[in-house]
Design a protein around this motif. Structure first.
Motif, PDB file in Angstrom:
ATOM      1  N   GLY A   1       3.454  35.121   5.392  1.00 41.57           N
ATOM      2  CA  GLY A   1       4.531  34.960   4.602  1.00 41.57           C
ATOM      3  C   GLY A   1       4.810  36.136   3.680  1.00 41.57           C
ATOM      4  N   PHE A   2       4.372  37.372   4.217  1.00 43.07           N
ATOM      5  CA  PHE A   2       4.659  38.882   3.255  1.00 43.07           C
ATOM      6  C   PHE A   2       5.827  39.263   3.362  1.00 43.07           C
ATOM      7  CE2 PHE A   2       4.267  40.432   7.533  1.00 43.07           C
ATOM      8  CZ  PHE A   2       4.987  41.325   7.750  1.00 43.07           C
ATOM      9  N   GLN A   3       6.833  38.685   4.257  1.00 44.15           N
ATOM     10  CA  GLN A   3       7.971  39.544   4.496  1.00 44.15           C
ATOM     11  C   GLN A   3       8.946  39.192   3.068  1.00 44.15           C
ATOM     12  OE1 GLN A   3       7.017  37.482   6.795  1.00 44.15           O
ATOM     13  NE2 GLN A   3       6.922  38.289   8.770  1.00 44.15           N
ATOM     14  N   ARG A   4       8.740  38.119   2.428  1.00 44.05           N
ATOM     15  CA  ARG A   4       9.569  38.082   1.239  1.00 44.05           C
ATOM     16  C   ARG A   4       9.331  39.006   0.348  1.00 44.05           C
ATOM     17  NH1 ARG A   4      10.444  33.365  -0.068  1.00 44.05           N
ATOM     18  NH2 ARG A   4       9.437  32.267   1.459  1.00 44.05           N
ATOM     19  N   TYR A   5       8.031  39.441   0.189  1.00 42.85           N
ATOM     20  CA  TYR A   5       7.583  40.543  -0.979  1.00 42.85           C
ATOM     21  C   TYR A   5       7.912  41.978  -0.263  1.00 42.85           C
ATOM     22  CZ  TYR A   5       4.987  36.421  -2.496  1.00 42.85           C
ATOM     23  OH  TYR A   5       4.562  35.056  -2.844  1.00 42.85           O
TER      24      TYR A   5
ATOM     25  N   TYR B   1      -5.164  31.132   2.671  1.00 44.25           N
ATOM     26  CA  TYR B   1      -5.601  31.673   1.571  1.00 44.25           C
ATOM     27  C   TYR B   1      -4.888  33.118   1.142  1.00 44.25           C
ATOM     28  CZ  TYR B   1      -9.038  35.615   0.127  1.00 44.25           C
ATOM     29  OH  TYR B   1      -9.785  36.974  -0.612  1.00 44.25           O
ATOM     30  N   ILE B   2      -4.881  33.683   2.358  1.00 49.08           N
ATOM     31  CA  ILE B   2      -4.099  35.089   2.427  1.00 49.08           C
ATOM     32  C   ILE B   2      -2.461  34.855   1.862  1.00 49.08           C
ATOM     33  CG2 ILE B   2      -2.893  36.919   3.862  1.00 49.08           C
ATOM     34  CD1 ILE B   2      -5.543  36.672   5.661  1.00 49.08           C
TER      35      ILE B   2
ATOM     36  N   ILE C   1      -1.075  36.910  -1.113  1.00 53.87           N
ATOM     37  CA  ILE C   1      -0.396  38.273  -0.544  1.00 53.87           C
ATOM     38  C   ILE C   1       0.360  38.975  -1.455  1.00 53.87           C
ATOM     39  CG2 ILE C   1       1.453  36.934   0.588  1.00 53.87           C
ATOM     40  CD1 ILE C   1      -0.559  40.235   2.116  1.00 53.87           C
ATOM     41  N   GLY C   2       1.149  38.130  -2.339  1.00 56.32           N
ATOM     42  CA  GLY C   2       2.233  38.960  -3.286  1.00 56.32           C
ATOM     43  C   GLY C   2       1.460  39.712  -4.286  1.00 56.32           C
TER      44      GLY C   2
END
Length: 287
Positions: free
Chosen positions: A69-73, A269-270, A274-275
């Motif tokens: 879910g990193f793409q939003r950040y 957990y990641i 991640i944010g």
């Protein structure tokens, strides 16, 4: 783009998650890598920072882009994110698929010196030379070569830390989720290093972050280490972050160790933290 073949492209968070393939001169096989282009990359008139993300054992370029879910950040901060595979694919070395923690999916981001692995298993040079240069050249209209960071998980956390410490100045920022911090002192590392490097301990320490940091003399660097306390591999002494922290403090290299109560080794957990890692990198890369 010369030599690059588009495998997939999906719009997400205003940008595009793409996967490309190319023929690797270091690994002598076709390799995939992922690249997220945030909305700020559209038009190609602004240079953006880049973060390389290195995945762990058994993974390929898909795990991080579909689970973290990193793409939003990345979209929020305007950061390009590149994710290589974790080993050569399809080179068919006898025994390369017999265990999950050695061979396919387990390249350990090092350059093997022991036959038969030394011909293809050159993930260290692939990442820090070939792919690094390829990204700078193929995306030169949107990549800022002076603002590049690296992060990773587990074996990939090991790869991120080692890549920074072995190549001073190549990356401006580094963080790691549950990294293998002292591979010469844990079963995973000992198995992989013996297989790829033979029994030469002087060679093994050249790929061990805890040993490398004791001799680090590059630009100022802060290591961010994230570790779940319910991670079975942490409990089983595969990861050994305290060893790295002790080594960092002995030579006054700044280090942050965040212990996350109750979290395990997984992408749940990641995805939770991640944010915070993107915030850490963005502050350094945008300074």
């Amino acid at each position: 783009m010369d030599g690059l073949q588009l495998v997939s492209s999906n719009k997400i968070c205003g940008g595009y998650q793409k996967v490309y393939s190319h023929e690797s001169s270091e690994l002598l096989c076709k390799m995939n890598f992922s690249i997220y282009l945030p909305p700020q990359a559209e038009g190609g008139d602004v240079k953006l920072p880049v973060i390389f993300y290195l995945s762990g054992l058994t993974c390929n370029e898909q795990n991080f882009i579909s689970k973290a879910g990193f793409q939003r950040y990345a979209a929020e901060y305007g950061v390009i994110v590149v994710g290589p595979d974790t080993s050569p694919r399809g080179v068919k070395i006898p025994g390369d698929d017999e265990s999950w923690d050695f061979g396919v999916g387990a390249g350990f981001y090092l350059d093997a010196t022991k036959e038969p692995w030394s011909k293809n298993y050159r993930m260290g040079s692939y990442l820090n030379k070939e792919l690094y240069d390829l990204i700078l050249q193929a995306f030169n209209n949107i990549v800022d070569p002076n603002r590049i960071g690296i992060m990773g998980h587990s074996m990939g956390g090991h790869g991120a830390l080692v890549s920074v410490l072995r190549n001073p100045g190549l990356y401006k920022s580094v963080s790691a989720f549950a990294p293998i911090c002292n591979p010469t002192q844990c079963p995973w590392g000992q198995k992989a290093f013996t297989g790829y490097l033979g029994g030469d301990k002087s060679e093994a320490v050249q790929w061990d972050a805890t040993e490398l940091v004791k001799k680090y003399d590059g630009p100022p660097l802060t290591l961010l280490i994230d570790q779940g306390t319910a991670d079975k591999f942490y409990i089983e002494k595969q990861l050994l972050p305290e060893n790295l922290v002790e080594a960092c403090r002995s030579v006054e290299v700044p280090v942050i160790l965040n212990l996350r109560e109750g979290y395990d080794h997984s992408y749940y957990y990641i995805a939770t933290y991640i944010g915070e890692h993107f915030d850490f990198h963005a502050k350094i890369l945008k300074a």
